[in-house]
Design a protein around this motif. Structure first.
Motif, PDB file in Angstrom:
ATOM      1  N   HIS A 117     111.628  14.229  60.586  1.00  0.00           N
ATOM      2  CA  HIS A 117     111.763  13.063  61.468  1.00  0.00           C
ATOM      3  C   HIS A 117     112.941  12.168  61.103  1.00  0.00           C
ATOM      4  CE1 HIS A 117     108.033  13.617  63.767  1.00  0.00           C
ATOM      5  NE2 HIS A 117     107.590  14.179  62.660  1.00  0.00           N
ATOM      6  N   HIS A 136     108.248   3.370  62.798  1.00  0.00           N
ATOM      7  CA  HIS A 136     108.442   4.470  63.739  1.00  0.00           C
ATOM      8  C   HIS A 136     107.291   5.475  63.637  1.00  0.00           C
ATOM      9  CE1 HIS A 136     110.801   7.214  66.260  1.00  0.00           C
ATOM     10  NE2 HIS A 136     110.401   8.169  65.427  1.00  0.00           N
ATOM     11  N   THR A 137     106.868   5.765  62.417  1.00  0.00           N
ATOM     12  CA  THR A 137     105.766   6.700  62.192  1.00  0.00           C
ATOM     13  C   THR A 137     104.455   6.165  62.751  1.00  0.00           C
ATOM     14  OG1 THR A 137     106.887   7.557  60.231  1.00  0.00           O
ATOM     15  CG2 THR A 137     104.506   7.975  60.406  1.00  0.00           C
ATOM     16  N   GLY A 196     104.177   4.331  65.303  1.00  0.00           N
ATOM     17  CA  GLY A 196     104.301   4.570  66.737  1.00  0.00           C
ATOM     18  C   GLY A 196     104.027   6.020  67.119  1.00  0.00           C
ATOM     19  N   LEU A 197     104.541   6.954  66.315  1.00  0.00           N
ATOM     20  CA  LEU A 197     104.283   8.374  66.579  1.00  0.00           C
ATOM     21  C   LEU A 197     102.790   8.679  66.528  1.00  0.00           C
ATOM     22  CD1 LEU A 197     107.046  10.136  64.410  1.00  0.00           C
ATOM     23  CD2 LEU A 197     106.942  10.011  66.909  1.00  0.00           C
ATOM     24  N   ALA A 204     100.306   6.511  66.968  1.00  0.00           N
ATOM     25  CA  ALA A 204      99.650   5.828  68.097  1.00  0.00           C
ATOM     26  C   ALA A 204      99.822   6.630  69.389  1.00  0.00           C
ATOM     27  CB  ALA A 204     100.205   4.417  68.255  1.00  0.00           C
ATOM     28  N   ASP A 205     101.002   7.222  69.593  1.00  0.00           N
ATOM     29  CA  ASP A 205     101.248   8.037  70.783  1.00  0.00           C
ATOM     30  C   ASP A 205     100.304   9.223  70.861  1.00  0.00           C
ATOM     31  OD1 ASP A 205     103.323   6.345  71.480  1.00  0.00           O
ATOM     32  OD2 ASP A 205     104.914   7.726  70.819  1.00  0.00           O
ATOM     33  N   ARG A 206      99.779   9.631  69.723  1.00  0.00           N
ATOM     34  CA  ARG A 206      98.869  10.774  69.665  1.00  0.00           C
ATOM     35  C   ARG A 206      97.421  10.359  69.436  1.00  0.00           C
ATOM     36  NH1 ARG A 206     103.862  11.826  68.628  1.00  0.00           N
ATOM     37  NH2 ARG A 206     104.771  13.844  69.080  1.00  0.00           N
ATOM     38  N   GLY A 207      97.163   9.040  69.517  1.00  0.00           N
ATOM     39  CA  GLY A 207      95.792   8.551  69.447  1.00  0.00           C
ATOM     40  C   GLY A 207      95.260   8.279  68.050  1.00  0.00           C
ATOM     41  N   TRP A 208      96.153   8.093  67.070  1.00  0.00           N
ATOM     42  CA  TRP A 208      95.737   7.858  65.694  1.00  0.00           C
ATOM     43  C   TRP A 208      96.276   6.534  65.170  1.00  0.00           C
ATOM     44  CZ3 TRP A 208      92.242  11.097  63.782  1.00  0.00           C
ATOM     45  CH2 TRP A 208      92.198  12.409  64.268  1.00  0.00           C
ATOM     46  N   ARG A 209      95.586   6.003  64.172  1.00  0.00           N
ATOM     47  CA  ARG A 209      96.068   4.839  63.426  1.00  0.00           C
ATOM     48  C   ARG A 209      95.631   5.004  61.976  1.00  0.00           C
ATOM     49  NH1 ARG A 209      92.251   1.428  61.750  1.00  0.00           N
ATOM     50  NH2 ARG A 209      90.233   1.433  62.773  1.00  0.00           N
TER      51      ARG A 209
END
Length: 157
Positions: free
Chosen positions: A60, A79-80, A82-83, A85-90
């Motif tokens: 990345h 940035h990570t 955000g990546l 979150a885009d996939r439904g994780w925190r």
């Protein structure tokens, strides 16, 4: 829930300062790195990416990409986040251990945890920052560099 593990290390010798967990911990020495060399954040980013099965730091944020030269590692962490979150994780829980013989971490531990929690968007109680030495063993024990390990859980948003 998923679990991830990260590891990073850098040799002492770059331009000052040494930044760990987003906090300046030594303004007289530096670490050799493409970015600011924050091994704590790099290990954390690798752990988060691994937990989400999204590859690793080098994929990345390649050192060959001029965007990352001198970058603040907290930008990589944001940035990570955000990546994920885009996939439904925190992030759930974060545990970072910094391994350094001569760099003093203890006085900065709470500030590091607070800074990491802020970027991760979690309560500071979910972030642990610890330090250890190698009692003189190996390159880290000779004071040649600094390393960090991170273990994280990620949970669905």
């Amino acid at each position: 829930m998923r679990v991830g593990f990260g590891l990073d290390a850098h040799r002492l010798g770059g331009d000052p300062p040494i930044v760990l967990g987003g906090i300046v911990v030594d303004d007289t020495r530096g670490l050799e790195a493409t970015s600011d060399g924050d091994v704590a954040v790099h290990a954390l980013v690798d752990a988060l990416l691994g937990a989400a099965a999204l590859g690793d730091l080098g994929q990345h944020f390649p050192s060959s990409d001029p965007r990352w030269h001198g970058a603040a590692s907290l930008e990589l962490l944001a940035h990570t986040v955000g990546l994920l979150a885009d996939r439904g994780w925190r992030a759930g829980n974060v545990d970072v251990t910094i391994v350094a013989q001569s760099v003093r971490v203890g006085p900065h531990r709470e500030a590091m945890a607070a800074r990491l929690a802020e970027v991760l968007g979690v309560d500071v109680g979910a972030v642990s920052v610890k330090a250890t030495t190698t009692d003189g063993l190996g390159a880290l024990g000779r004071g040649e560099g600094v390393a960090a390990h991170a273990v994280v859980t990620i949970v669905p948003i």
